[in-house]
Design an enzyme around this catalytic site. Structure first.
Site, short mmCIF file in Angstrom:
data_model
loop_
_atom_site.label_atom_id
_atom_site.label_comp_id
_atom_site.label_asym_id
_atom_site.label_seq_id
_atom_site.Cartn_x
_atom_site.Cartn_y
_atom_site.Cartn_z
CD GLU A 43 103.26 17.13 -23.70
OE1 GLU A 43 103.48 18.34 -23.86
OE2 GLU A 43 104.10 16.34 -23.23
CD GLU B 170 102.67 20.87 -20.26
OE1 GLU B 170 103.83 20.90 -20.74
OE2 GLU B 170 102.16 19.85 -19.78
#
Length: 750
Positions: free
Chosen positions: A160, A236
């Site tokens: 991320e 995710e």
């Protein structure tokens, strides 16, 4: 037997045949090693075929060049167990992972370099440390890649990064280190959000996407922006959320997850459920949000399908029913493993004490106090001691005290400073003669997300009395990371007040998991038979500590509790169910102080506009640049015509049209916030999380529009526009008509 795992035009391919990844995230460092196999069997019975595995760098390299792959850090053993249960493995080695883990998995010792640039291609020392770490990861785990007979099918590059910044050369460096470490035989991936994954995308590295709701919209945005072919992998999908000290327990309903995961599967995608089983962040490893500083609780229950002790929940059974339909050849799912035994423990009295101030190490002398890391200390606390001159009442200012600070004068506590509240000053009593000043600063977990990960502990800034720096200190570094201080001397005759270790024992004829209720204690950490259970804090919402049965034994068991305050009763009870949602509500957390009412009458708005419907980012440019330190966003109406206002993220555009940094921002005022029924605090509008939001009060004191939010930008800024991300999970309270005000001084009424 070796296999090939490849990325096809629209599918993952295992030995040339399409395969759907039905993946679940599991963190072995949050699960006692004795329970690893049990947890994996539960995932298998749920219908999953793949396990996602984070590595926490700080757990594996606690000191530079000294690696630990033992006990609960034995990644290779866990991955081999996963293979025995029939799983493929998605390895996520970092170096940064977030995961609500201390410093996002980065080791604290990186902060010993004062000008370190973390997660950056501009810092050669940081890159050298990353390269050393990933080389070691390759030594241990590269032999477990699928073509070599292991289960590792995918390896992730960083984590991320788009939520942190844009630095494609850094991503290139991490990829190069992974390849050099031996991860050359399986595909590489890189995850981010659908709004930012293109910022650091690399050719030859599969982009994957993370989100927690609105699957159809997020996947559509992801597919619209990406270049090239490849399967859609939701790396995710957030099944729940995590808790912060002093805020309500987080839950997420199952209906939305069933709809989203069903849609992903129906449309040819793969997913990883984050988390499938969260477990517990034992010891000192829980991280923190911020800024503003927002420490995370010990339990990582996450409202996941398997709860903190891996008991199947309603979510588990609902998802199992969904995934049963996606098993190859209609093969039936394995039976759900029998639950592990759970026991109650009668009240245990901790009658022995070892006062903290009587157990100090040798002092380090320093003219000025410095951060914890400069004393080669990663976890615990630092006691700073100096002598105050005789004199009248005065104001002590601790410019940056990280994180929870108690101040004592001649042994008497005179105040507490809480970093969560941005507190930095307190009034000291008058002194007829010189007095001893003790400043005890507890480190509560380094920020794990965003630019705030450069989070040093202890007294980071200057200490002064009435504006004059205090000099001549004795410094006592206090280490209680995973084990208590060595050499503690316990006595039943020791004083009962003040910071102390408390010890007691109990005898068991049978063992099993239990939950130690800590309500009699105030704030600190606990250890059972030498195993670190984690932090507790009476403010909640977590009131119990999960105690694994494998850490108990038949016969005598010893419990040690460090309470940094004075317990109301030094007793503990072992319960058969956790208490994770009992919050001691402190309404002073609200950003509207008694008597405050914002007055905007007669002020000219900087901008007036209307946001469109839907969950997409909304952006508006001002007619002309405006300057100010304080910004007020006033919501005049909502798209669903409700009386509420909700807002996920607030961003401002600078003179160059780029986003202004938000690290110095603070909420100066919010007319209304929900702090009881859910965590609707106004701080959520700049916490970088797409699933948290400001929500005006609904459990009590409901008020109609308009609703106002005032942000202190930290200094005067030139602003050319505003960007807002509406609430994502539904349209409740999304802002329609609004006004923006900018001012160089605080608005009237505040």
């Amino acid at each position: 037997m070796s296999s090939r795992f490849e990325i096809g035009k629209a599918d993952f391919l295992l030995d040339g045949k399409p395969i759907r990844l039905l993946c679940g995230e599991l963190h072995f460092a949050r699960i006692p090693r004795e329970y690893w196999a049990h947890r994996l069997k539960l995932l298998r019975a749920m219908g999953l075929n793949t396990v996602a595995v984070y590595l926490f760098w700080n757990r594996h390299e606690p000191h530079p060049g000294k690696f630990d792959w033992s006990g609960m850090a034995d990644a290779a053993a866990f991955i081999k167990l996963a293979q025995q249960e029939g799983f493929l493995v998605c390895l996520r080695p970092g170096p940064y992972v977030c995961a609500e883990w201390e410093m996002g998995g980065l080791p604290w010792w990186l902060l010993k370099k004062k000008d370190i640039q973390l997660r950056s291609s501009a810092d050669a020392d940081y890159l050298a440390a990353v390269e050393r770490y990933l080389k070691e990861v390759g030594r241990v785990l590269a032999p477990l890649q699928l073509p070599h007979g292991g289960p590792i099918a995918l390896v992730q590059v960083e984590n991320e990064l788009g939520a942190y910044g844009t630095d494609r050369p850094y991503m290139e460096a991490v990829r190069k280190f992974l390849l050099a470490a031996g991860f050359t035989d399986v595909p590489l991936t890189a995850c981010d959000w659908s709004s930012n994954f293109t910022q650091n995308a690399l050719p030859g590295v599969l982009s994957t996407v993370n989100f927690g709701n609105s699957a159809e919209r997020n996947v559509a945005e992801f597919k619209r922006k990406r270049t090239g072919d490849g399967p859609v992998f939701v790396s995710e999908y957030w099944s729940g959320w995590f808790d912060h000290w002093g805020k309500p327990h987080e839950t997420r309903p199952i209906a939305g997850a069933l709809q989203d995961l069903g849609w992903i599967l129906d449309n040819g995608g793969s997913f990883s459920l984050y988390m499938t089983h969260g477990g517990t962040t034992f010891g000192p490893w829980a991280g923190a949000g911020g800024p503003p500083y927002d420490p995370i609780v010990t339990s990582y229950d996450y409202n996941a399908p398997l709860d903190e002790a891996a008991k199947p929940t309603e979510k588990y059974h609902a998802l199992r029913a969904l995934l049963a339909k996606w098993q190859p050849d209609g093969k039936p799912l394995p039976a759900i493993p029998e639950p592990l035994p759970v026991i109650a423990i009668p009240e245990v009295s901790l009658t022995e004490r070892a006062p903290l101030f009587a157990s100090l190490p040798r002092a380090i002398r320093a003219e000025k106090p410095a951060a914890m890391e400069s004393y080669d200390l990663g976890f615990g606390a630092v006691l700073y001691r100096t002598t105050l001159p005789a004199g009248p009442e005065g104001v002590l200012k601790l410019a940056e005290a990280h994180d929870w600070t108690q101040v004592f004068v001649d042994g008497v506590r005179v105040g507490v400073l809480d970093r969560r509240r941005n507190q930095s000053t307190l009034r000291l009593p008058a002194r007829e003669k010189p007095a001893q000043l003790d400043v005890l600063v507890e480190a509560m977990g380094r920020i794990n997300f965003g630019r705030g990960i450069h989070d040093r502990k202890g007294l980071v800034g200057e200490a002064s009395l009435d504006g004059k720096p205090l000099m001549g200190w004795e410094v006592f570094p206090l280490s209680w990371g995973e084990s208590p201080l060595a050499g503690l001397r316990f006595s039943e005759k020791a004083p009962t007040e003040g910071p102390a270790f408390h010890r007691g024992s109990f005898t068991l004829t049978q063992t099993g998991d239990t939950y130690l209720e800590m309500k009699g204690f105030r704030k600190g950490m606990a250890w059972i038979n030498g195993n670190a259970l984690g932090r507790f804090w009476h403010i909640g919402p977590q009131q119990t500590l999960y105690c694994p049965g494998c850490w108990l034994k038949k016969g005598k068991n010893t419990l040690v509790v460090l309470d940094l305050e004075t317990p109301t009763r030094a007793t503990v009870v072992g319960r058969t169910a956790p208490i994770l949602d009992e919050l001691v509500v402190d309404l002073s957390q609200r950003h509207r102080k008694p008597g405050q009412t914002l007055r905007l009458e007669g002020l000219t708005p900087t901008h007036t506009g209307t946001f469109g419907p839907g969950g997409e980012w909304q952006e508006a440019r001002f007619a002309a640049p405006a300057k100010g330190r304080y910004l007020c966003l006033e919501a005049l109406s909502a798209h669903d015509n409700s009386v509420y206002t909700t807002l996920t993220e607030l961003e401002l555009l600078g003179p160059d049209g780029k986003l202004l940094p938000r690290s110095a921002w603070k909420i100066a005022y919010a007319d209304s916030e929900e702090l009881i029924g859910e965590s609707g605090t106004a701080d959520n509008v700049f916490d970088l999380q797409p699933v948290t939001f400001w929500h005006t009060a609904w459990s009590s004191d409901k008020t109609a529009h308009p609703h106002q939010l005032v942000v202190d930008l930290g200094s005067e800024q030139t602003v050319t526009g505003i960007r807002c991300q509406p609430r994502q999970d539904n349209d409740h309270g999304r802002i329609k008509a609004y006004r923006v005000f900018l001012s160089t001084t605080l608005f009237p009424g505040l």
